[in-house]
Structure formats: C-alpha cells, structure tokens
Design an enzyme around this catalytic site. Sequence first.
Site, short mmCIF file in Angstrom:
data_model
loop_
_atom_site.label_atom_id
_atom_site.label_comp_id
_atom_site.label_asym_id
_atom_site.label_seq_id
_atom_site.Cartn_x
_atom_site.Cartn_y
_atom_site.Cartn_z
N LYS A 22 16.05 12.29 55.29
CA LYS A 22 15.75 11.32 54.22
C LYS A 22 14.74 11.94 53.25
O LYS A 22 14.92 11.89 52.04
CB LYS A 22 15.16 10.05 54.85
CG LYS A 22 14.49 9.13 53.85
CD LYS A 22 13.95 7.88 54.50
CE LYS A 22 12.53 7.98 55.02
NZ LYS A 22 11.48 7.98 54.02
N ASN A 23 13.67 12.53 53.81
CA ASN A 23 12.59 13.01 52.95
C ASN A 23 12.95 14.26 52.16
O ASN A 23 12.19 14.70 51.30
CB ASN A 23 11.32 13.24 53.78
CG ASN A 23 10.68 11.93 54.21
OD1 ASN A 23 11.13 10.86 53.78
ND2 ASN A 23 9.66 12.01 55.04
N CYS A 122 0.84 0.76 50.47
CA CYS A 122 1.79 0.15 51.41
C CYS A 122 1.03 -0.12 52.70
O CYS A 122 -0.17 0.13 52.78
CB CYS A 122 2.99 1.06 51.62
SG CYS A 122 2.61 2.54 52.52
N ARG A 127 -2.58 5.10 49.34
CA ARG A 127 -1.64 6.06 48.78
C ARG A 127 -1.76 6.26 47.26
O ARG A 127 -0.84 5.95 46.50
CB ARG A 127 -0.20 5.70 49.18
CG ARG A 127 -0.08 5.55 50.68
CD ARG A 127 1.32 5.31 51.12
NE ARG A 127 2.09 6.54 51.20
CZ ARG A 127 3.29 6.63 51.78
NH1 ARG A 127 3.82 5.57 52.32
NH2 ARG A 127 3.94 7.77 51.79
N ASP A 312 4.47 11.20 60.86
CA ASP A 312 5.68 10.37 60.98
C ASP A 312 6.21 10.30 62.42
O ASP A 312 7.19 9.59 62.68
CB ASP A 312 6.78 10.89 60.04
CG ASP A 312 6.51 10.54 58.59
OD1 ASP A 312 5.54 9.80 58.33
OD2 ASP A 312 7.25 11.00 57.71
N ARG A 404 15.43 1.67 56.47
CA ARG A 404 15.03 2.60 55.40
C ARG A 404 15.17 4.05 55.85
O ARG A 404 15.35 4.94 55.02
CB ARG A 404 13.57 2.37 55.01
CG ARG A 404 13.30 1.03 54.40
CD ARG A 404 11.88 0.92 53.95
NE ARG A 404 11.58 1.96 52.94
CZ ARG A 404 10.45 2.05 52.30
NH1 ARG A 404 9.48 1.21 52.52
NH2 ARG A 404 10.25 3.02 51.42
C1 UD1 Z 1 5.51 12.19 52.47
C2 UD1 Z 1 6.63 11.59 53.29
C3 UD1 Z 1 6.07 10.67 54.36
C4 UD1 Z 1 5.04 11.41 55.21
C5 UD1 Z 1 3.98 12.06 54.32
C6 UD1 Z 1 3.01 12.93 55.08
C7 UD1 Z 1 8.48 11.44 51.74
C8 UD1 Z 1 9.39 10.58 50.95
N1 UD1 Z 1 7.50 10.82 52.43
O1 UD1 Z 1 4.85 11.11 51.81
O2 UD1 Z 1 7.15 10.24 55.19
O3 UD1 Z 1 4.39 10.50 56.07
O4 UD1 Z 1 4.62 12.90 53.33
O5 UD1 Z 1 3.67 13.89 55.81
O6 UD1 Z 1 8.64 12.64 51.81
N2 UD1 Z 1 -2.80 11.40 48.74
C9 UD1 Z 1 -3.84 11.20 47.85
N3 UD1 Z 1 -3.60 11.43 46.52
C10 UD1 Z 1 -2.37 11.85 46.07
C11 UD1 Z 1 -1.33 12.06 46.99
C12 UD1 Z 1 -1.58 11.83 48.33
O7 UD1 Z 1 -4.94 10.83 48.23
O8 UD1 Z 1 -2.22 12.04 44.84
C13 UD1 Z 1 -3.03 11.11 50.19
C14 UD1 Z 1 -2.15 9.95 50.68
O9 UD1 Z 1 -2.72 8.70 50.36
C15 UD1 Z 1 -2.06 10.21 52.16
C16 UD1 Z 1 -2.04 11.75 52.22
O10 UD1 Z 1 -2.58 12.20 50.97
O11 UD1 Z 1 -3.18 9.71 52.82
C17 UD1 Z 1 -0.66 12.34 52.41
O12 UD1 Z 1 0.17 11.97 51.34
P1 UD1 Z 1 1.40 12.85 50.85
O13 UD1 Z 1 1.40 14.15 51.55
O14 UD1 Z 1 1.40 12.82 49.36
O15 UD1 Z 1 2.60 11.98 51.39
P2 UD1 Z 1 3.85 11.42 50.60
O16 UD1 Z 1 4.44 12.46 49.73
O17 UD1 Z 1 3.50 10.10 50.00
#
Ligand code: UD1
Length: 425
Positions: A22-23, A122, A127, A312, A404
């Site tokens: 999915k990701n 969420c 996030r 995850d 999902r």
């Molecule tokens: C992706 C995955 C999700 C997985 C996560 C971490 C997808 C669609 N989703 O989510 O399943 O759990 O990676 O492996 O691929 N953060 C900030 N600022 C930012 C971006 C992120 O503070 O601009 C923080 C987030 O709040 C979180 C952490 O960094 O606490 C990890 O986020 P990130 O690696 O960006 O995860 P996603 O891409 O949202």
Amino acid sequence: MEKYIIEGGIKLKGKVEISGSKNSALPIMIASLLTENKVVLYNVPKLKDIFTTIDIIEFLGKKVYWKDKSTVVIIQHRKPHKEKGFVVAPYELIKKMRASFLVSGALLANYKKVKAALPGGCAIGVRPVDIHIKAFEQLGVDHNIKGGYEVFVRKNLSSAVIKFSYPSVGATENVLMLASKIPQEVVIFNAAMEPEIVDLAEFLKKLGVKIEGEGSSFIKVVGCKNFISCDVEHTIIPDRIEAGTYAIACGITKGEIEICNVVAENLKALINKLRSSGLIIEIEDKKMYVSYKEKLKAQNIITRPYPYFPTDLQAQFMALMCTAKGASVIKETVFENRFLHVAELNRMGANIFVDGKKAIVYGVEKLIGAEVVVSDLRAGAALVLAGLAAEGISKVSHIYHLDRGYENFEQKLKFLGAKIKRIEE
Ligand code: UD1
C-alpha cells in the site's frame, strides 16, 4: 457498522499470498501525475486507500482503469481543472488520507500555482508537514496558509542541499517528486531509507530522472524538464507490513504457515525479534516459512525509521508479547500516540502498562475473547490477531480502518483456518 466475529484458539496453517505494498502504491500512483504518458502498474492492492488515491488523481486530471479483475492499474492523462489559475487538491479528498499531501510535490513539479489542503492529524499523532514545507522552500517554492490550505507558488526551482531534521518518509517522497522535474542536482541528507522510497525512485528512474543513493540516508536527484516519452510499466513491491502481520499471526496462534511473495530482506528487524522470541523462520527466495515450536520469550523493541523495527508492526508485535514468557518493553519513538490498542488488549486479559513512550507488557497465560474497538489500521490488526489467539469469541468493531490497509484480510485468514466472519450490526 461492520464488525468481525472471531472464534479464537485455532492454529493458523497453510499458505498466504502477500499483496502489493500500500505504502509503495500510493506515492507511485501519485507520481503518475508527473507524466503525460500512460502508466501501467502491476501488483496494486485493492484497498480503500488505493480507491481514495484513484479519486484524488482522477480529480487532478487522470483517468484510471483496473484491468479486468486483476491487480493491474492503467493510468491515462487528461488535463487537470484549474481554479483561478491554481490546481487544487481539495480538503474533501485530502482529509480521507494523509498520504494524499504527496500530490503537492507532484503538482508543483508541473504547475506554478498549487493549493493543497493541509491533512491535519489522526488518531496516532499530530503529524505536521513542516519538513515537507521547509524542503519545498529550499527548492524555490513560496507558500502561505489560507483557509486550511497550503497555497504554493513556484518561483525559480533550483538545485538545493536539503538536510531533513528527521527522515520523514512522506517528505522524502514529496521532495523526490518535485526534484524529478528540476534539471539540476538536488541532494537530501537524512533521507528516509524505507523500501517504499526505493520503489518510488525505481519508478521515477523509468521516467528519465537520475537518482542515486535511494535506500541510504543520502539521495542525489537530477531531474529532467521532459520525461522519456513512452508508456511506463512498474510492479509494486510486496507489502512488508502485511507479510509481518501474518508472521506474527502465525506466532500468536502457535501455527505453521508459508508466506508467499515476500521480500524477507525488508523485514529483517521483525524477523530477528521473532527468531529471538523462539519462532522458527526459514527463508527461501520470495517465501517465508514460519512455525511455532515452544512458548515464546519476551522481547524488547524500539520503533524507529527503517531499517529498525517499524512502527507499523508495533501494535501487532505487542499483541504477540501479551502471552510471551516474561516482560517486554516496547518503546514507540515514531508517533506520539500509538498505544491506543493497549486498553483494548487489556480488556482481553493482557497486562500492559504505559509509561510515556514505553509500554511494559507482562506476559499472561492466555487472552480471553472480548468486544473491542479499533482506533487505527495497525491497532486493528493487533486486535484481530489477539482475537485469533484468545479463548472464546471476540467482537472487533470499527473494522473500516482495516479495509484501508489489508487486502482480503478475513478471506486470507479463513484460508489459513481462522474462524472469522464479517457481520453488519
Ligand atoms: C509513512 C507511512 C506510515 C508509517 C510512517 C513511518 C505511508 C503512506 N505511510 O507515513 O504507514 O507509519 O511512514 O514509518 O507511507 N513528521 C514531522 N514533520 C513532517 C513529517 C513528519 O514532524 O513534516 C513526523 C510525524 O509526525 C511522525 C514522524 O515524523 O511522528 C514520521 O512521519 P513520516 O515518516 O513522515 O511518516 P508518513 O510519511 O506520514
């Protein structure tokens, strides 16, 4: 509202086929916005988040077809609609799935003016998208927030050296997409190293983008103004989180299963912990044989970005540790609120205490079926696994979260012998 009714205590046995990731599929489908060529994707899972992505990219100008009943998706180009000169990714679509904020990078690569709704938080965390935005600024994009939208105006896109404060998966993907149309060098330090990043990079390379270092923390991109003008075909990698969930399901039910279409290399952190706990795991090509031999021993884990233990799989691993011998310490460092499954597992007889970022799981003799509520996708998987192992009947509600991210979850589990059914209540 739909629920699962699970009769626990049955050892899983047999074969399970893992779906496409999915990701990986989500950002790659979004990356199709970059090109006017036809894109054909293989091994795309039929999941709610994928259908949402289809709605988003169709709104933004694509036409998407599933080839018959297969896992093949064909994406064709049409011109996106503009509002007062802006291409808009509306809140109604973005709020359904946070990952849709990735359209900003892809759209900015093609259009000067883009409005993307801010995704909001969420259940598992706030996030923010500050890391994405800071990188866009460095690449030459102006922005301001208006009415819940990021209003982006592209100035002169240029080369940049971007140092992420955290290896965000989404921010790495967004930068890769925007940089793919910048014909100068863009480098990312502290990039995310997840296999899904590598898959996206492989796809972008097929368009003509030069990328080096994907899969490491240092990525170099040299984009191109015009992509290679031919159809692009790509096969999505297998879903490592789905595969990991079935391996844990085998352990928790004391079963013996064969997991097909898995890249074990991408699951090393989990496999090491499962083996240390006493589960037998054998790997052969794209297959993993998992079998239970003796009572599992408690393990400590810390979730961190790849290649470390994935957040995850934290909830599912916690469910497994509920009946292990001894006490496990599970530390969640990626998301600030990812212990929502704890109270529900405790309702099933688990003995878990939360202390800040740590959960201490004291192994109990057995779990007992109960009515539980799913708060998010992976917490839901943990509760289903607990239900499969528990004595008696469990009722798991709010299972739309599971739709999902797990393709044919109950069908695959039933095929392994589980007694699980979906009911409307
Ligand atoms: C992706 C995955 C999700 C997985 C996560 C971490 C997808 C669609 N989703 O989510 O399943 O759990 O990676 O492996 O691929 N953060 C900030 N600022 C930012 C971006 C992120 O503070 O601009 C923080 C987030 O709040 C979180 C952490 O960094 O606490 C990890 O986020 P990130 O690696 O960006 O995860 P996603 O891409 O949202």
